[in-house]
Design a protein around this motif. Sequence first.
Motif, mmCIF file in Angstrom:
data_model
loop_
_atom_site.group_PDB
_atom_site.id
_atom_site.type_symbol
_atom_site.label_atom_id
_atom_site.label_comp_id
_atom_site.label_asym_id
_atom_site.label_seq_id
_atom_site.Cartn_x
_atom_site.Cartn_y
_atom_site.Cartn_z
ATOM 1 N N ASN A 120 0.810 -1.217 0.000
ATOM 2 C CA ASN A 120 0.000 0.000 0.000
ATOM 3 C C ASN A 120 0.844 1.269 0.000
ATOM 4 O O ASN A 120 0.518 2.233 -0.693
ATOM 5 N N GLN A 121 1.894 1.284 0.819
ATOM 6 C CA GLN A 121 2.732 2.483 0.918
ATOM 7 C C GLN A 121 4.202 2.074 1.027
ATOM 8 O O GLN A 121 4.772 2.132 2.119
ATOM 9 N N PRO A 122 4.801 1.645 -0.074
ATOM 10 C CA PRO A 122 6.190 1.156 -0.009
ATOM 11 C C PRO A 122 7.182 2.219 0.429
ATOM 12 O O PRO A 122 8.155 1.911 1.127
ATOM 13 N N THR A 123 6.955 3.469 0.047
ATOM 14 C CA THR A 123 7.895 4.525 0.428
ATOM 15 C C THR A 123 7.909 4.732 1.938
ATOM 16 O O THR A 123 8.974 4.823 2.564
ATOM 17 N N ALA A 124 6.735 4.797 2.540
ATOM 18 C CA ALA A 124 6.659 4.978 3.992
ATOM 19 C C ALA A 124 7.165 3.750 4.730
ATOM 20 O O ALA A 124 7.802 3.860 5.787
ATOM 21 N N ALA A 125 6.888 2.547 4.191
ATOM 22 C CA ALA A 125 7.351 1.324 4.845
ATOM 23 C C ALA A 125 8.872 1.243 4.848
ATOM 24 O O ALA A 125 9.489 0.883 5.852
ATOM 25 N N LEU A 126 9.485 1.579 3.716
ATOM 26 C CA LEU A 126 10.947 1.581 3.663
ATOM 27 C C LEU A 126 11.539 2.768 4.415
ATOM 28 O O LEU A 126 12.704 2.712 4.838
ATOM 29 N N GLY A 127 10.757 3.837 4.576
ATOM 30 C CA GLY A 127 11.248 4.991 5.310
ATOM 31 C C GLY A 127 11.474 4.721 6.784
ATOM 32 O O GLY A 127 12.251 5.432 7.439
ATOM 33 N N HIS A 128 10.800 3.685 7.332
ATOM 34 C CA HIS A 128 11.022 3.337 8.731
ATOM 35 C C HIS A 128 12.433 2.813 8.967
ATOM 36 O O HIS A 128 12.917 2.812 10.107
#
Length: 227
Positions: A120-128
């Motif tokens: 759903n939100q790969p950028t935010a997930a990898l941003g963690h």
Amino acid sequence: MTLSLFDQFMSPWFLGTPLLAISLVLPWMLLPTPSLRWLNNRLITTQAWFINRFTQQTFLPLNVEGHKWALLLSSLMMFLVFLNMLGLLPYTFTPTTQLSLNLGLAIPLWLATVIIGMRNQPTAALGHLLPEGTPTPLIPILIVIETISLFIRPFALGVRLTANLTAGHLLIQLVSMAVMVLLPLMPAVAILTAALLLMLTLLEVAVAMIQAYVFVLLLSLYLQENV
């Protein structure tokens, strides 16, 4: 004579049948079934109130996408509570003292939250994996540390549940053995120790409910980061 206190946590077998499978089915048989009447009895009303309050408390910080997990996590909460309480009955076995069972519950659910976040939100997930404002020389080290902390989450869930229940059952076993030894020698001390055993049993009941709640609450926090 008991060779080891940890023998009580071995999965029992009877006539070639693992009793662990039976104990996993038993909690669902203990749940009261709602009737078609307008007014239910006190037990069903209390159960509905408990599930409603738990669902509201757990999913309050989640957005609408995370509310799809309400039925799954509420059922998991009730399932873990009954499994944890099952071991406090005489001549019973606590399935959640088995690390394999706890990891079997933790790893798929944690992995589902990670997959949802990556979809759903790969950028935010990898941003963690990389906090904002990190100095450039520390970027590789922090990525490795955050990746390890991400993959260690399901193991922490399973080990926490197993360790807390195992420690409580071992303490009850040790105190009960002390009561049996002191009873013919010092009855007064044995009575005081039995009172301590009663308080430990009440504490273990609270621990069984709290650990089930913590298990589901941490899963909801992992879900919150990925929805």
